[in-house]
Design an enzyme around this catalytic site. Structure first.
Site, PDB file in Angstrom:
ATOM      1  N   ARG A  59       1.103  -1.189  -0.013  1.00 46.50           N
ATOM      2  CA  ARG A  59       0.198  -0.277   0.120  1.00 46.50           C
ATOM      3  C   ARG A  59       1.222   1.210  -0.464  1.00 46.50           C
ATOM      4  NH1 ARG A  59       2.588   1.248   3.892  1.00 46.50           N
ATOM      5  NH2 ARG A  59       1.117   3.366   4.090  1.00 46.50           N
ATOM      6  N   ALA A  61       0.777   4.672  -2.249  1.00 43.68           N
ATOM      7  CA  ALA A  61       0.413   5.508  -3.723  1.00 43.68           C
ATOM      8  C   ALA A  61       1.753   5.162  -4.520  1.00 43.68           C
ATOM      9  CB  ALA A  61       0.463   7.025  -3.800  1.00 43.68           C
ATOM     10  N   GLN A 207      -1.226   2.187  10.756  1.00 40.66           N
ATOM     11  CA  GLN A 207      -0.157   2.134   9.763  1.00 40.66           C
ATOM     12  C   GLN A 207       1.175   3.210   9.696  1.00 40.66           C
ATOM     13  OE1 GLN A 207      -3.170   2.821   8.165  1.00 40.66           O
ATOM     14  NE2 GLN A 207      -3.499   2.460   5.844  1.00 40.66           N
ATOM     15  N   ASP A 248      -1.921  10.726  -1.805  1.00 36.70           N
ATOM     16  CA  ASP A 248      -2.081   9.967  -3.117  1.00 36.70           C
ATOM     17  C   ASP A 248      -2.622  10.302  -4.683  1.00 36.70           C
ATOM     18  OD1 ASP A 248      -2.597   8.685  -0.295  1.00 36.70           O
ATOM     19  OD2 ASP A 248      -2.904   6.272  -2.049  1.00 36.70           O
ATOM     20  N   LYS A 259      -4.636  10.091   3.548  1.00 36.50           N
ATOM     21  CA  LYS A 259      -4.761   8.881   4.382  1.00 36.50           C
ATOM     22  C   LYS A 259      -5.964   9.362   5.222  1.00 36.50           C
ATOM     23  CE  LYS A 259      -4.871   5.297   4.909  1.00 36.50           C
ATOM     24  NZ  LYS A 259      -5.752   5.064   4.101  1.00 36.50           N
TER      25      LYS A 259
HETATM   26  O1  MRU Z   1      -4.649   3.299   2.192  1.00 33.64           O
HETATM   27  P1  MRU Z   1      -2.692   3.628   2.327  1.00 33.64           P
HETATM   28  O2  MRU Z   1      -1.934   2.997   3.345  1.00 33.64           O
HETATM   29  O3  MRU Z   1      -2.671   2.826   0.855  1.00 33.64           O
HETATM   30  O4  MRU Z   1      -2.901   5.295   2.291  1.00 33.64           O
HETATM   31  C1  MRU Z   1      -2.205   5.595   2.221  1.00 33.64           C
HETATM   32  C2  MRU Z   1      -1.480   6.921   2.539  1.00 33.64           C
HETATM   33  O5  MRU Z   1      -1.846   7.297   2.851  1.00 33.64           O
HETATM   34  C3  MRU Z   1      -0.179   7.495   2.111  1.00 33.64           C
HETATM   35  O6  MRU Z   1       0.035   8.565   2.793  1.00 33.64           O
HETATM   36  C4  MRU Z   1       0.134   7.919   0.826  1.00 33.64           C
HETATM   37  O7  MRU Z   1      -0.104   6.658  -0.352  1.00 33.64           O
HETATM   38  C5  MRU Z   1       1.169   8.822   0.363  1.00 33.64           C
HETATM   39  S1  MRU Z   1       2.349   6.862  -0.096  1.00 33.64           S
HETATM   40  C6  MRU Z   1       4.054   7.881   0.804  1.00 33.64           C
END
Ligand code: MRU
Length: 357
Positions: A59, A61, A207, A248, A259
């Site tokens: 997970r 982005a 996370q 994202d 997030k």
């Molecule tokens: O649901 P997730 O864990 O994929 O969400 C990830 C995030 O929100 C991160 O902050 C975002 O992808 C940036 S990662 C460098």
């Protein structure tokens, strides 16, 4: 190419790589088991890789984008083995499955588009694997290079040895390596600009508690966890100078989806005079999305809120609302840091200039 070890992982405070091309297949560090167990997923098909994205084994982005690029290699190889000349037509279903894995991170669609262009350029009848693997590897390497550049640019904004706050996980696990917001934090820590990283635990997938804390402990950077509900109090006490997050998808006017919980962090930051930084490569910017309202927000299962570690914690009969992301308006963002440069107080015009540069 037999084994791919992403470059630059021997820098200080940068020991983790979660996406590896090895022995003709894709190997992912399965993030669902961290920090208790270090397990790997060995993936040989695009369909299994799409499931790994959907089910959160990988997970973040940029990591989703890099993984999808390698998955296109797997799809093409499978189609070529079976259909030879017509491999391109026969891999489309796999590519569609990949594109449906998760809706918000635009890096997924960006990587698929780039890989589609490479597929289209391969002469008919030629085995596509080597060329596509080269393209996917380049996407991976360029993501790491972008993160290191953003690390330098973002760290330069943080002066004076104060502590910072971050949300979710934006580190090596969430990218090709090094990280976006966590990359800035790594660089700023190495430069002596910060001492402690406050990390929101980040409900419901934790996370922050599971992944960000693990990464920072691995790389010997002091980390202090808090429930995200405590973030405003931390700011009120003057304990942090910057809140630093990833994204994202960033819209053409600078609105940034990240997030769930990021928006409330930005509101609290503005109220308390704490600076708010969004760190993301330009592959996360979607100029087709006019503003944050155009960004699709993933809704995930209510069970993720009603349960913890598979155990029901909420009262029976309760329902739950579980958007995975929210949108922070550009007006609450002090700086968007990309590998192409920093946009302060983002506007549509500044974003356009950045993308043209
Ligand atoms: O649901 P997730 O864990 O994929 O969400 C990830 C995030 O929100 C991160 O902050 C975002 O992808 C940036 S990662 C460098």
């Amino acid at each position: 190419m037999d084994a791919y070890n992403a470059p630059m992982k021997n820098h200080a405070h940068d020991s983790i790589r979660a996406i590896i091309w090895q022995d003709h297949h894709l190997r992912l560090l399965d993030q669902r088991w961290l920090p208790q167990e270090t397990r790997y997923l060995d993936l040989h098909t695009a369909k299994d890789t799409a499931a790994a994205i959907r089910d959160m084994a990988v997970r973040g982005a940029p990591a989703i984008g890099v993984t999808a690029a390698y998955a296109v290699v797997l799809a093409a190889r499978q189609a070529y083995a079976r259909y030879r000349e017509n491999w391109l037509a026969h891999m489309q279903e796999d590519v569609e499955t990949l594109a449906q894995a998760r809706p918000t991170a635009v890096n997924l669609f960006w990587a698929i588009d780039v890989m589609r262009e490479h597929c289209a350029a391969i002469p008919k009848g030629q085995d596509p694997e080597a060329l596509l693997l080269e393209a996917a590897t380049r996407i991976h390497e360029e993501d790491i290079a972008a993160n290191r550049r953003m690390g330098e640019l973002g760290a330069a904004l943080i002066q004076g040895g104060r502590d910072v706050l971050t949300h979710c996980n934006t580190g090596s696990l969430a990218t090709g390596g090094y990280g976006t917001a966590l990359g800035v934090i790594r660089s700023a820590y190495a430069a002596g600009h910060i001492q402690t990283v406050f990390a929101d635990e980040t409900r419901p997938w934790l996370q922050g508690a599971r992944l960000t804390a693990w990464e920072l402990v691995q790389d010997e950077i002091p980390v202090c966890l808090l429930c995200e509900g405590a973030a405003a109090s931390l700011m009120r006490e003057g304990r942090v100078s910057w809140a630093i997050v990833g994204a994202d998808r960033i819209a053409a006017n600078g609105d940034a989806a990240n997030k769930i919980g990021t928006y409330s962090l930005a509101v609290a930051a503005r109220h308390h005079g704490v600076k708010f930084m969004v760190v993301a490569p330009t592959t996360t910017i979607d100029m087709q999305a006019a503003d944050g309202d155009a960004i699709p927000i993933e809704q995930r299962s209510a069970d993720e809120v009603l349960e913890l570690g598979g155990q029901r914690v909420a009262a029976r009969g309760a329902q739950a609302w579980n958007p995975s992301f929210d949108v922070t308006p550009a007006s609450l963002i002090d700086a968007i840091v990309t590998e192409k440069g920093v946009v302060t107080e983002p506007t549509r015009e500044k974003m356009q200039n950045l993308m043209k540069s």
